[in-house]
Scaffold this motif. Sequence first.
Motif, PDB file in Angstrom:
ATOM      1  N   ALA A 165      10.063   3.307  -2.168  1.00  0.00           N
ATOM      2  CA  ALA A 165       9.395   1.723  -0.782  1.00  0.00           C
ATOM      3  C   ALA A 165       8.428   0.823  -1.286  1.00  0.00           C
ATOM      4  CB  ALA A 165       8.113   3.151   0.139  1.00  0.00           C
ATOM      5  N   GLU A 166       8.993   0.162  -0.894  1.00  0.00           N
ATOM      6  CA  GLU A 166       8.494  -1.701  -0.733  1.00  0.00           C
ATOM      7  C   GLU A 166       7.078  -1.762  -1.337  1.00  0.00           C
ATOM      8  OE1 GLU A 166       7.178  -5.521   1.815  1.00  0.00           O
ATOM      9  OE2 GLU A 166       9.764  -4.971   1.724  1.00  0.00           O
ATOM     10  N   PRO A 167       6.792  -1.921  -2.646  1.00  0.00           N
ATOM     11  CA  PRO A 167       5.059  -1.746  -2.510  1.00  0.00           C
ATOM     12  C   PRO A 167       4.141  -3.471  -1.891  1.00  0.00           C
ATOM     13  CG  PRO A 167       6.441  -3.422  -4.791  1.00  0.00           C
ATOM     14  CD  PRO A 167       7.655  -3.099  -3.672  1.00  0.00           C
ATOM     15  N   MET A 168       3.668  -3.509  -2.649  1.00  0.00           N
ATOM     16  CA  MET A 168       2.651  -4.784  -2.013  1.00  0.00           C
ATOM     17  C   MET A 168       1.899  -6.078  -3.213  1.00  0.00           C
ATOM     18  SD  MET A 168      -0.758  -4.672   0.476  1.00  0.00           S
ATOM     19  CE  MET A 168      -1.954  -4.000  -0.689  1.00  0.00           C
ATOM     20  N   LEU A 169       1.969  -7.069  -2.208  1.00  0.00           N
ATOM     21  CA  LEU A 169       1.528  -7.761  -3.574  1.00  0.00           C
ATOM     22  C   LEU A 169       0.473  -8.825  -2.649  1.00  0.00           C
ATOM     23  CD1 LEU A 169       3.006  -9.366  -5.960  1.00  0.00           C
ATOM     24  CD2 LEU A 169       3.540 -11.238  -4.649  1.00  0.00           C
ATOM     25  N   SER A 170      -0.232  -8.811  -3.839  1.00  0.00           N
ATOM     26  CA  SER A 170      -2.024  -9.214  -3.321  1.00  0.00           C
ATOM     27  C   SER A 170      -2.607 -10.350  -4.203  1.00  0.00           C
ATOM     28  CB  SER A 170      -2.695  -8.851  -2.849  1.00  0.00           C
ATOM     29  OG  SER A 170      -2.796  -7.610  -4.595  1.00  0.00           O
ATOM     30  N   VAL A 171      -3.258 -11.686  -3.866  1.00  0.00           N
ATOM     31  CA  VAL A 171      -3.242 -12.605  -5.104  1.00  0.00           C
ATOM     32  C   VAL A 171      -4.632 -12.517  -5.098  1.00  0.00           C
ATOM     33  CG1 VAL A 171      -2.977 -15.026  -5.240  1.00  0.00           C
ATOM     34  CG2 VAL A 171      -1.197 -13.842  -4.249  1.00  0.00           C
ATOM     35  N   ASN A 172      -5.461 -13.105  -6.262  1.00  0.00           N
ATOM     36  CA  ASN A 172      -6.960 -13.563  -6.088  1.00  0.00           C
ATOM     37  C   ASN A 172      -6.875 -15.037  -6.979  1.00  0.00           C
ATOM     38  OD1 ASN A 172      -9.325 -13.657  -6.233  1.00  0.00           O
ATOM     39  ND2 ASN A 172      -9.852 -12.262  -7.422  1.00  0.00           N
ATOM     40  N   ALA A 210       2.121  -0.138  -5.247  1.00  0.00           N
ATOM     41  CA  ALA A 210       3.112   1.443  -5.126  1.00  0.00           C
ATOM     42  C   ALA A 210       2.068   1.681  -4.142  1.00  0.00           C
ATOM     43  CB  ALA A 210       3.461   0.967  -5.772  1.00  0.00           C
ATOM     44  N   SER A 211       2.787   2.868  -3.296  1.00  0.00           N
ATOM     45  CA  SER A 211       2.645   3.526  -2.600  1.00  0.00           C
ATOM     46  C   SER A 211       2.805   5.188  -2.658  1.00  0.00           C
ATOM     47  CB  SER A 211       2.902   4.040  -0.915  1.00  0.00           C
ATOM     48  OG  SER A 211       4.303   3.573  -0.814  1.00  0.00           O
ATOM     49  N   GLY A 212       2.325   6.199  -2.542  1.00  0.00           N
ATOM     50  CA  GLY A 212       2.730   7.386  -2.817  1.00  0.00           C
ATOM     51  C   GLY A 212       2.420   7.811  -4.132  1.00  0.00           C
ATOM     52  N   THR A 251      13.288  -1.309  -3.701  1.00  0.00           N
ATOM     53  CA  THR A 251      13.122  -2.733  -3.105  1.00  0.00           C
ATOM     54  C   THR A 251      11.574  -3.830  -3.622  1.00  0.00           C
ATOM     55  OG1 THR A 251      11.382  -2.231  -1.172  1.00  0.00           O
ATOM     56  CG2 THR A 251      14.935  -2.186  -0.727  1.00  0.00           C
ATOM     57  N   ARG A 252      12.079  -5.544  -3.880  1.00  0.00           N
ATOM     58  CA  ARG A 252      10.527  -5.660  -3.993  1.00  0.00           C
ATOM     59  C   ARG A 252      10.193  -6.279  -3.121  1.00  0.00           C
ATOM     60  NH1 ARG A 252      13.497 -10.986  -7.812  1.00  0.00           N
ATOM     61  NH2 ARG A 252      14.700  -9.146  -8.743  1.00  0.00           N
ATOM     62  N   SER A 253       8.340  -7.027  -3.372  1.00  0.00           N
ATOM     63  CA  SER A 253       7.609  -6.962  -2.510  1.00  0.00           C
ATOM     64  C   SER A 253       8.122  -7.958  -1.479  1.00  0.00           C
ATOM     65  CB  SER A 253       6.263  -7.429  -3.327  1.00  0.00           C
ATOM     66  OG  SER A 253       6.186  -8.245  -3.776  1.00  0.00           O
ATOM     67  N   GLN A 254       7.428  -8.523  -0.058  1.00  0.00           N
ATOM     68  CA  GLN A 254       7.840  -9.905   0.608  1.00  0.00           C
ATOM     69  C   GLN A 254       7.252 -11.068  -0.302  1.00  0.00           C
ATOM     70  OE1 GLN A 254       5.763  -9.459   3.726  1.00  0.00           O
ATOM     71  NE2 GLN A 254       7.175  -8.189   5.089  1.00  0.00           N
ATOM     72  N   ALA A 255       7.693 -12.188  -1.142  1.00  0.00           N
ATOM     73  CA  ALA A 255       7.151 -12.754  -1.502  1.00  0.00           C
ATOM     74  C   ALA A 255       5.828 -13.937  -0.367  1.00  0.00           C
ATOM     75  CB  ALA A 255       8.420 -13.660  -1.608  1.00  0.00           C
ATOM     76  N   VAL A 256       5.634 -14.379  -2.092  1.00  0.00           N
ATOM     77  CA  VAL A 256       3.970 -14.871  -1.909  1.00  0.00           C
ATOM     78  C   VAL A 256       3.899 -16.502  -1.958  1.00  0.00           C
ATOM     79  CG1 VAL A 256       1.860 -15.069  -1.960  1.00  0.00           C
ATOM     80  CG2 VAL A 256       2.440 -12.373  -1.418  1.00  0.00           C
ATOM     81  N   MET A 257       3.740 -17.435  -1.473  1.00  0.00           N
ATOM     82  CA  MET A 257       3.256 -18.749  -2.008  1.00  0.00           C
ATOM     83  C   MET A 257       2.564 -18.822  -2.913  1.00  0.00           C
ATOM     84  SD  MET A 257       5.122 -21.308  -3.132  1.00  0.00           S
ATOM     85  CE  MET A 257       6.958 -21.336  -1.878  1.00  0.00           C
ATOM     86  N   VAL A 258       2.012 -19.266  -3.958  1.00  0.00           N
ATOM     87  CA  VAL A 258       1.474 -19.989  -4.731  1.00  0.00           C
ATOM     88  C   VAL A 258       0.359 -21.704  -4.585  1.00  0.00           C
ATOM     89  CG1 VAL A 258      -0.477 -19.661  -6.286  1.00  0.00           C
ATOM     90  CG2 VAL A 258       0.365 -17.517  -5.512  1.00  0.00           C
ATOM     91  N   THR A 259      -0.124 -22.140  -4.179  1.00  0.00           N
ATOM     92  CA  THR A 259      -0.058 -23.532  -4.665  1.00  0.00           C
ATOM     93  C   THR A 259      -0.666 -23.500  -5.568  1.00  0.00           C
ATOM     94  OG1 THR A 259      -1.167 -23.631  -2.874  1.00  0.00           O
ATOM     95  CG2 THR A 259       0.819 -24.131  -2.743  1.00  0.00           C
TER      96      THR A 259
END
Length: 498
Positions: A234-241, A259-261, A327-335
């Motif tokens: 399963a696709e992982p989730m990306l988060s930013v701090n 990652a889930s599971g 599969t790769r996570s959804q991309a996140v744009m960091v500025t």
Amino acid sequence: MALIHLLPLLASLQFLPWPVSPADPHPAPTFSIDPRKDEYLLGDTVALTCSADPLPVPIREFHFYSDKGLAVTARVSSRWKQTYNLNITGPRDAGEYSCAYYTGRPGHFTKSRHSDGITIKVKDPPAEPMLSVNPPSREANEGHPLVITCTASGHAAERRFHFYQHGAEIEAGSETHITEPDTPPWNVAVLSIPRADTNSSGEYSCGYEEKDSGRWIPSTRSQAVMVTLKGPPAEPMLSVNPPSREANEGHPLVITCTASGHAAERRFHFYQHGAEIEAGSETHITAPDTPPWNVAVLSIPRADTNSSGEYSCGYEEKDSGRWIPSTRSQAVMVTLKEPLPPSVLRVNPSSGAVDEGLPLNFTCMAPKVPSEQRFHFYKNGTKIDTSASEPELTIPQAGLDMAGEFTCGYEEKVNGRWVASPRSQAVTVTVKGVTSLPIPLVAGAAAGVLALVLLLLLLCLCVRKRKGSRWSINRTEKDGSISSYSPIPLASMNPDTF
């Protein structure tokens, strides 16, 4: 030879009564087989011939029997004998065979006695092979190799293998590859599918042929194995701090991949602009080294212009000894967020020069923002311990130790974190001490003051003499006697005498 019909019967069928005349049965025919072998192979064809001695009446039918319950009735092709060609197709063709014949007409047949039996032995086909699948779970990972192996037991002069999907033979092609043995012991063949897809699922089996006496003898097929297609992890989730995805220059940027599971083992990867990020001096990747292998963290201690961009992550799961990528996570744009504007330090007195003991006041000026702010003052680069919430610093009495370079800065609370501004330009403060007078000057001043005091005293004395009385002064005369002056009341004195 004309074959009329083939009847599956029980062995007792050969003894079923026929409508025959009460006459004695005819003599038993002669029964022969060609070629005669001790053991026959699958694919062999044998000729069974039933021959009768000449009779005064014509023979109407010949019957061939097997102890497996088979009966073949054939019209005569010659007057006294009949040949039946038996194809050996499997072990069921083995057994004892015999024949008989009939004379007369329908309703009045006369049956002969049975011939002597001939035993046909059929060599068992090659043993059933064993089919195995890699991965052993029989779940093919989409886009990854699927390997099916067919293993034969024993030894053979030569073998050739066949693979089947849904019962149809698989031919080697661009998407499949069959590796057969080309040297003894000819035991194993492999069907390779480099990249499994939806067409790869289904029921698989295999078989082989052994070369025996110049002929290829087929084995029975293996037991069928069902292979299913397994999707990627399963696709992982990306988060930013910080959650705003705006990195503050010079401050930490933390990216987390979840990652889930559950999995036997995972390893994580982070990507920036599609290229994998390797841990180094400016980055640190903390990946799990114990179950549940669910979270990995990419840490950038001090974000800079190179830290902005598109981030994604993925992981691999260990499945049957192989690493299967998700599969790769959804991309996140960091500025990258611009640093806070620097503060401005104001000092009172504005010249920065203050006399010792006089008050000294500092004000740290920063843009007004709706979020929280806190201020800091520094002397010669060292932080002054003050209340952090106020933009002013007041020193009621400046001491000589307050001279030096002063700066200030402020922090803003952004997304729960305190972000510091650059420090202000330095302001130099000088403290002027009180000046001390020279000793001769002090002594002269003291003498002057004393003379002035004495003069004032004499004036007072004179005034008192004029107003009140005269004083007599006792003094020692030349002869040693003491003369004295006594005050004389002013009233008794003649003013004309003065």
